[in-house]
Design a protein around this motif. Sequence first.
Motif, PDB file in Angstrom:
ATOM      1  N   PRO A   5       0.958  -1.101  -0.278  1.00 25.04           N
ATOM      2  CA  PRO A   5       0.081  -0.170  -0.073  1.00 25.04           C
ATOM      3  C   PRO A   5       1.166   0.872  -0.235  1.00 25.04           C
ATOM      4  N   SER A   6       0.690   2.028  -0.801  1.00 22.51           N
ATOM      5  CA  SER A   6       1.276   3.332  -0.811  1.00 22.51           C
ATOM      6  C   SER A   6       0.869   4.425   0.267  1.00 22.51           C
ATOM      7  N   LEU A   7       2.450   5.395   1.129  1.00 24.87           N
ATOM      8  CA  LEU A   7       1.844   5.961   1.882  1.00 24.87           C
ATOM      9  C   LEU A   7       2.520   7.364   1.183  1.00 24.87           C
ATOM     10  N   ARG A   8       1.810   8.264   2.367  1.00 25.51           N
ATOM     11  CA  ARG A   8       2.946   9.078   2.046  1.00 25.51           C
ATOM     12  C   ARG A   8       3.413   9.687   3.545  1.00 25.51           C
ATOM     13  N   SER A  21       5.867   2.209  -4.592  1.00 25.53           N
ATOM     14  CA  SER A  21       5.056   3.274  -4.719  1.00 25.53           C
ATOM     15  C   SER A  21       4.597   4.226  -3.801  1.00 25.53           C
ATOM     16  N   GLN A  22       5.358   4.161  -2.967  1.00 26.65           N
ATOM     17  CA  GLN A  22       5.450   5.280  -1.457  1.00 26.65           C
ATOM     18  C   GLN A  22       5.862   6.955  -2.201  1.00 26.65           C
ATOM     19  N   GLY A  23       5.249   7.787  -1.631  1.00 23.31           N
ATOM     20  CA  GLY A  23       5.567   8.637  -2.214  1.00 23.31           C
ATOM     21  C   GLY A  23       5.993  10.119  -0.889  1.00 23.31           C
ATOM     22  N   ILE A  24       6.832  10.447  -1.310  1.00 24.11           N
ATOM     23  CA  ILE A  24       7.571  11.514  -0.408  1.00 24.11           C
ATOM     24  C   ILE A  24       7.028  12.761  -0.823  1.00 24.11           C
ATOM     25  N   VAL A  25       5.952  13.468   0.664  1.00 26.73           N
ATOM     26  CA  VAL A  25       5.165  14.312   0.174  1.00 26.73           C
ATOM     27  C   VAL A  25       5.800  15.584   1.025  1.00 26.73           C
ATOM     28  N   ALA A  26       7.161  15.877   1.742  1.00 31.76           N
ATOM     29  CA  ALA A  26       7.086  16.688   2.398  1.00 31.76           C
ATOM     30  C   ALA A  26       8.245  16.388   2.670  1.00 31.76           C
ATOM     31  N   VAL A  27       9.756  17.388   3.236  1.00 35.63           N
ATOM     32  CA  VAL A  27      10.988  17.368   3.478  1.00 35.63           C
ATOM     33  C   VAL A  27      11.081  18.347   4.937  1.00 35.63           C
ATOM     34  N   GLY A  28      11.924  18.148   5.175  1.00 31.48           N
ATOM     35  CA  GLY A  28      12.196  19.007   6.962  1.00 31.48           C
ATOM     36  C   GLY A  28      13.475  19.285   7.145  1.00 31.48           C
ATOM     37  N   SER A  29      13.591  20.197   6.944  1.00 31.86           N
ATOM     38  CA  SER A  29      15.543  20.644   7.651  1.00 31.86           C
ATOM     39  C   SER A  29      15.245  21.768   7.746  1.00 31.86           C
ATOM     40  N   ARG A  30      16.457  21.583   9.308  1.00 36.91           N
ATOM     41  CA  ARG A  30      16.787  23.549   9.541  1.00 36.91           C
ATOM     42  C   ARG A  30      16.748  24.872   9.195  1.00 36.91           C
ATOM     43  N   ASN A  31      17.143  23.769   7.578  1.00 34.95           N
ATOM     44  CA  ASN A  31      17.597  24.713   6.379  1.00 34.95           C
ATOM     45  C   ASN A  31      16.381  24.598   5.338  1.00 34.95           C
ATOM     46  N   VAL A  32      15.678  25.465   5.401  1.00 39.57           N
ATOM     47  CA  VAL A  32      14.925  25.253   3.860  1.00 39.57           C
ATOM     48  C   VAL A  32      15.184  24.987   2.483  1.00 39.57           C
ATOM     49  N   GLN A  33      16.558  25.914   2.560  1.00 43.56           N
ATOM     50  CA  GLN A  33      17.152  25.571   1.180  1.00 43.56           C
ATOM     51  C   GLN A  33      17.534  24.196   1.016  1.00 43.56           C
ATOM     52  N   ASP A  90      -1.268  16.052   5.597  1.00 53.86           N
ATOM     53  CA  ASP A  90      -1.066  15.078   3.850  1.00 53.86           C
ATOM     54  C   ASP A  90       0.206  14.605   4.419  1.00 53.86           C
ATOM     55  N   VAL A  91       1.187  14.285   5.901  1.00 52.27           N
ATOM     56  CA  VAL A  91       1.418  12.718   6.014  1.00 52.27           C
ATOM     57  C   VAL A  91       0.995  11.889   6.885  1.00 52.27           C
ATOM     58  N   ASP A  92       1.263  10.769   6.232  1.00 49.42           N
ATOM     59  CA  ASP A  92       1.155   9.706   6.968  1.00 49.42           C
ATOM     60  C   ASP A  92       2.198   9.246   7.843  1.00 49.42           C
ATOM     61  N   VAL A  93       2.880   9.818   7.479  1.00 48.93           N
ATOM     62  CA  VAL A  93       4.468   8.523   7.913  1.00 48.93           C
ATOM     63  C   VAL A  93       5.222   9.553   8.252  1.00 48.93           C
ATOM     64  N   VAL A  94       6.253   9.402   8.622  1.00 50.83           N
ATOM     65  CA  VAL A  94       7.856  10.297   9.716  1.00 50.83           C
ATOM     66  C   VAL A  94       8.633   9.289   9.061  1.00 50.83           C
ATOM     67  N   TYR A  95      10.256   9.519   8.458  1.00 52.73           N
ATOM     68  CA  TYR A  95      10.935   8.949   8.656  1.00 52.73           C
ATOM     69  C   TYR A  95      12.086   9.777   8.820  1.00 52.73           C
ATOM     70  N   VAL A  96      12.540   9.333  10.933  1.00 51.31           N
ATOM     71  CA  VAL A  96      13.753  10.045  11.336  1.00 51.31           C
ATOM     72  C   VAL A  96      14.980  10.372  10.833  1.00 51.31           C
ATOM     73  N   ALA A 111      10.808  -0.037   4.176  1.00 46.37           N
ATOM     74  CA  ALA A 111       9.677   0.403   3.786  1.00 46.37           C
ATOM     75  C   ALA A 111       8.473   0.307   3.260  1.00 46.37           C
ATOM     76  N   VAL A 112       8.467  -0.387   3.113  1.00 45.14           N
ATOM     77  CA  VAL A 112       7.058  -1.027   2.494  1.00 45.14           C
ATOM     78  C   VAL A 112       6.868  -2.224   3.790  1.00 45.14           C
ATOM     79  N   GLU A 113       7.948  -2.378   4.275  1.00 45.47           N
ATOM     80  CA  GLU A 113       7.016  -3.480   5.138  1.00 45.47           C
ATOM     81  C   GLU A 113       6.523  -2.137   6.992  1.00 45.47           C
ATOM     82  N   VAL A 114       7.161  -1.036   6.587  1.00 46.75           N
ATOM     83  CA  VAL A 114       5.958  -0.367   7.505  1.00 46.75           C
ATOM     84  C   VAL A 114       4.657  -0.222   7.064  1.00 46.75           C
ATOM     85  N   ALA A 115       5.044   0.433   5.582  1.00 46.14           N
ATOM     86  CA  ALA A 115       3.210   0.238   4.654  1.00 46.14           C
ATOM     87  C   ALA A 115       1.839  -0.046   5.064  1.00 46.14           C
ATOM     88  N   ARG A 116       2.822  -2.182   4.619  1.00 36.57           N
ATOM     89  CA  ARG A 116       1.991  -3.380   4.969  1.00 36.57           C
ATOM     90  C   ARG A 116       1.756  -3.582   6.287  1.00 36.57           C
TER      91      ARG A 116
END
Length: 343
Positions: A18-21, A43-55, A82-88, A300-305
């Motif tokens: 299953p595809s997660l965001r 088929s997973q999707g990356i919808v957001a990326v966070g950093s202390r530096n936006v550039q 829009d974020v389902d799961v966060v990768y730290v 990642a797909v283990e997480v999704a399943r």
Amino acid sequence: MTHCSLPQPRTLDPMDAPSLRWGIIAPGGIARTFAQALTARTSQGIVAVGSRNVQRAQEFVDEFASGATAYGSYGELVADDDVDVVYVASPHSAHRDHALLAIEAGKHVLVEKAFTRNAAEAREVLEAAERAGVFAMEAMWSRFLPHYDVIRQAVDAGLIGDVRWIAADHGQALYPEGPQRLSDPALAGGALLDLGIYPLSFATMLMPQVDDVVATGILTPQGVDECETITLRGGGSIAGLGTTMATQTPNTAVVAGTEGRLELDGWFYFPTQVRFVSNDGEVLDTFDGADDLHALHFEAVEVARCISDGRSESPLMPHAETLRVMGLMDEIRRQLGVVYPGE
């Protein structure tokens, strides 16, 4: 010996999960490897990326996730609906805080190994996830690879008899010229949490019971571990493990039983070849698990399943196992005399 062939991996097609965001915290080197595998093999999707530096976040988006949102803070990322799961993917020293930040925002989490600095922090994160009703897993990516499944099945089926000896090493020439985080106690540096966790987790995967751990090593002038040997004993098995960040080692592994052994080529925790060898040295069967990518997509797909199935943890890397490995590393550090600031 009645069975002379290795089992086939039960690993499912990553594209069928299953595809997660996904949102990614800290777009450094391991996050880049994760994103490359995710976009190429799932088929997973990356919808957001966070950093202390936006550039920096935007550059990551431009390379791996066109159309995703770049944030200049981690708080903004975890607040994104829009974020389902966060990768730290931050340094070990920040895993607790960043995982708790995501969990408190109601997000599922995949937290890079080592899960936290110590077992107390790991327990805090996992208890928070349980209270929040979200999924949490340590990103010990090797546990989800096809050749690791072949090894688990072979051992469980008694193909090599009773396991008596496990050996594994992981050494890379990363100190003193490598990443600064490896030498910095404030960033939970040292060989163990970054490199030694691979042979340690490999051994514990095959040792349900560990009664004793003995470690000896050499510390850097900064007070983190440069190298160590680790011996585990339990359930009739002994594991001899080694790790160093000062030199390159073969990075191989062996699981030896009363009826034969399994040999893993270097790098044993990457997709690689497994040989089933008899006690008289005959190669009885071979599984070639080589792959041209780092293969972080399997975790990642283990997480999704698991999330799709309503699970709070993975049966391949359950919370109890993360706590067990963290506890062993606490004891290893105690024996070596490695203490991180604030512990």
